[in-house]
Design a protein around this motif. Structure first.
Motif, PDB file in Angstrom:
ATOM      1  N   GLN A 126     -34.833  59.907  20.816  1.00  0.00           N
ATOM      2  CA  GLN A 126     -36.092  59.213  20.698  1.00  0.00           C
ATOM      3  C   GLN A 126     -36.864  57.942  19.599  1.00  0.00           C
ATOM      4  O   GLN A 126     -37.525  56.693  19.960  1.00  0.00           O
ATOM      5  CB  GLN A 126     -37.598  60.434  20.415  1.00  0.00           C
ATOM      6  N   GLN A 127     -36.060  58.611  18.384  1.00  0.00           N
ATOM      7  CA  GLN A 127     -36.233  57.144  17.206  1.00  0.00           C
ATOM      8  C   GLN A 127     -35.829  55.599  17.307  1.00  0.00           C
ATOM      9  O   GLN A 127     -36.475  55.192  17.060  1.00  0.00           O
ATOM     10  CB  GLN A 127     -36.046  58.072  16.080  1.00  0.00           C
ATOM     11  N   LEU A 145     -32.740  67.567  16.546  1.00  0.00           N
ATOM     12  CA  LEU A 145     -31.686  66.815  16.104  1.00  0.00           C
ATOM     13  C   LEU A 145     -31.645  65.044  17.124  1.00  0.00           C
ATOM     14  O   LEU A 145     -31.804  63.989  16.795  1.00  0.00           O
ATOM     15  CB  LEU A 145     -31.149  66.794  15.077  1.00  0.00           C
ATOM     16  N   MET A 146     -30.863  65.361  18.007  1.00  0.00           N
ATOM     17  CA  MET A 146     -30.255  65.000  18.879  1.00  0.00           C
ATOM     18  C   MET A 146     -31.078  64.254  19.528  1.00  0.00           C
ATOM     19  O   MET A 146     -31.425  63.033  19.548  1.00  0.00           O
ATOM     20  CB  MET A 146     -29.054  65.595  20.303  1.00  0.00           C
ATOM     21  N   GLY A 172     -24.283  59.968  14.155  1.00  0.00           N
ATOM     22  CA  GLY A 172     -23.252  62.259  14.293  1.00  0.00           C
ATOM     23  C   GLY A 172     -23.709  62.473  12.959  1.00  0.00           C
ATOM     24  O   GLY A 172     -24.717  61.962  11.865  1.00  0.00           O
ATOM     25  N   ALA A 173     -23.831  64.271  13.264  1.00  0.00           N
ATOM     26  CA  ALA A 173     -24.723  64.928  12.749  1.00  0.00           C
ATOM     27  C   ALA A 173     -23.374  66.491  13.433  1.00  0.00           C
ATOM     28  O   ALA A 173     -24.050  66.778  13.916  1.00  0.00           O
ATOM     29  CB  ALA A 173     -25.732  65.507  13.184  1.00  0.00           C
ATOM     30  N   GLU A 174     -23.016  67.194  11.782  1.00  0.00           N
ATOM     31  CA  GLU A 174     -22.371  68.592  12.485  1.00  0.00           C
ATOM     32  C   GLU A 174     -23.619  69.391  10.888  1.00  0.00           C
ATOM     33  O   GLU A 174     -23.321  69.204   9.893  1.00  0.00           O
ATOM     34  CB  GLU A 174     -21.144  68.235  12.008  1.00  0.00           C
ATOM     35  N   GLN A 183     -23.939  63.483  22.785  1.00  0.00           N
ATOM     36  CA  GLN A 183     -23.624  64.592  23.506  1.00  0.00           C
ATOM     37  C   GLN A 183     -22.619  65.105  22.100  1.00  0.00           C
ATOM     38  O   GLN A 183     -22.699  65.060  20.950  1.00  0.00           O
ATOM     39  CB  GLN A 183     -21.999  64.362  24.560  1.00  0.00           C
ATOM     40  N   GLY A 184     -22.639  66.990  22.663  1.00  0.00           N
ATOM     41  CA  GLY A 184     -22.336  67.900  21.503  1.00  0.00           C
ATOM     42  C   GLY A 184     -21.854  68.538  21.658  1.00  0.00           C
ATOM     43  O   GLY A 184     -21.629  69.325  23.254  1.00  0.00           O
TER      44      GLY A 184
END
Length: 392
Positions: free
Chosen positions: A152-153, A146-147, A128-130, A295-296
């Motif tokens: 897709q990546q 980004l999610m 994940g990323a924050e 999710q986020g």
């Protein structure tokens, strides 16, 4: 446990074997490289730390999910991390307290005392990323983008996006002066989504007729982006804060729609993470899989207990689920079989050839006595020289 059962793993604990493990690892490297290109710095929080750090503030919802142990050195309770997000909030607030906007990413195993759903395991590989330090719509747009790019990546197709905003019900609850008991009953009913029971709850706990009418309308309003205007129309007169929330959502969703061809569905009665999130929440789904694949949402208060409350938003996913559902194609290096070099004629030349091939990215397996015959390329001594012989 009998000898015959020693290989069994606990329920919800899985291992990843070849060749799937190769695909998971290559996908991990690919996605982390992509995060880096978006400006996100990689962090590796500890798997184990003091419990009062893991479960502070809004992270207390993780209490039942956290394995707990006693530190033999200090006598204090420790926990195995069940979610990386509170730890990155601690890093941003204390260990890596950068000024301005900070972008962090991670990929590591987390541990759940109970699987959150029948599809989930208890040791997901959380990636994940924050994003910290930005409260505006731009941060929400970047994280959702980004999610979707990450999914897709990973090769996931036919994505659709569910969006909500816990701020609407927080404002409604404050306006209605709901007690903790009333809120708990409401959340239990919203999980079932029975309109009749929700109407009965409203009649019991809401004394303002205008609020009652607005509540009955909003629990029935789910759908596409056109729902935003309907929510504003039904609720803004009695809960004025809704106007700003709806405008924020419109700005975010219009930007996402311009970048990604992803259907969006709005449901403001989905209050998962109500005690954790503080604003916009979102989840991505694919057909045929009953859980969110990522999710986020926004969680602005988490860093306060570490002395630095900052705007924050982020997302996470289980890397193993992405590898399972996506169409990311791992690469397989060419395989060459080589004789054991020790004791061979021109031993150093053979070692040099093996090293050269490996440096070029070729997988060279030195043959041992138990090797089964294959049709792979091989190294043989021909005319006094070690040469690569292509496969048949």
């Amino acid at each position: 446990m009998s000898t015959a059962d020693r290989w069994l793993l606990p329920d919800g604990i899985e291992e990843v074997l070849p060749p799937q493990a190769r695909g998971v690892e290559q996908l991990r490297r690919h996605l982390l490289d992509d995060f880096d290109r978006w400006g996100y710095d990689f962090v590796i929080p500890p798997a184990l730390e003091y419990l009062d750090s893991l479960l502070t503030g809004t992270a207390r919802d993780l209490d039942l999910q956290t394995f707990k142990v006693t530190d033999q050195l200090s006598g204090r309770l420790m926990g195995l991390s069940a979610d990386t997000t509170p730890q990155t909030a601690r890093i941003d607030a204390h260990s890596w307290a950068q000024e301005g906007v900070s972008r962090l990413c991670y990929c590591r195993t987390v541990f759940h005392a109970k699987a959150p759903s029948i599809l989930a395991g208890r040791t997901p590989t959380q990636i994940g990323a924050e994003l910290y330090g930005e409260a505006g719509a731009g941060a929400d747009i970047e994280i959702i983008s980004l999610m979707l790019n990450t999914l897709q990546q990973a090769g996931l197709q036919d994505l659709h996006l569910d969006i909500g905003h816990v701020g609407i019900f927080k404002a409604f609850s404050a306006k209605a002066q709901l007690s903790n008991v009333a809120e708990e009953k409401l959340f239990a009913l919203l999980k079932v989504k029975c309109a009749t029971d929700l109407d009965a709850w409203a009649e019991e706990y809401l004394t303002d007729p205008a609020l009652t009418t607005a509540f009955k309308a909003i629990v029935r309003l789910q759908g596409g982006i056109e729902v935003l205007d309907q929510v504003a129309e039904k609720l803004a007169a009695v809960v004025p804060e809704v106007t700003g929330i709806i405008e924020h959502l419109k700005q975010v969703c219009q930007a996402i729609a311009a970048r990604y061809n992803v259907p969006m569905y709005f449901d403001f009665t989905d209050l998962r993470g109500y005690n954790y999130h503080t604003g916009l929440v979102f989840a991505a789904y694919v057909p045929g899989y009953g859980d969110a694949v990522a999710q986020g949402g926004r969680y602005n208060e988490t860093g306060a207990v570490f002395g630095r409350a900052r705007p924050a938003t982020g997302f996470s996913a289980d890397l193993k689920v992405l590898a399972q559902l996506g169409r990311f194609a791992p690469t397989q290096a060419d395989i060459v079989k080589a004789p054991a070099p020790y004791g061979q004629q021109q031993e150093q030349e053979l070692l040099d050839l093996i090293a050269e091939l490996r440096a070029q990215g070729t997988r060279v397996e030195v043959q041992l006595s138990g090797e089964l015959p294959t049709n792979a390329a091989r190294i043989e001594l021909k005319d006094g020289q070690w040469k690569l012989i292509e496969s048949n």
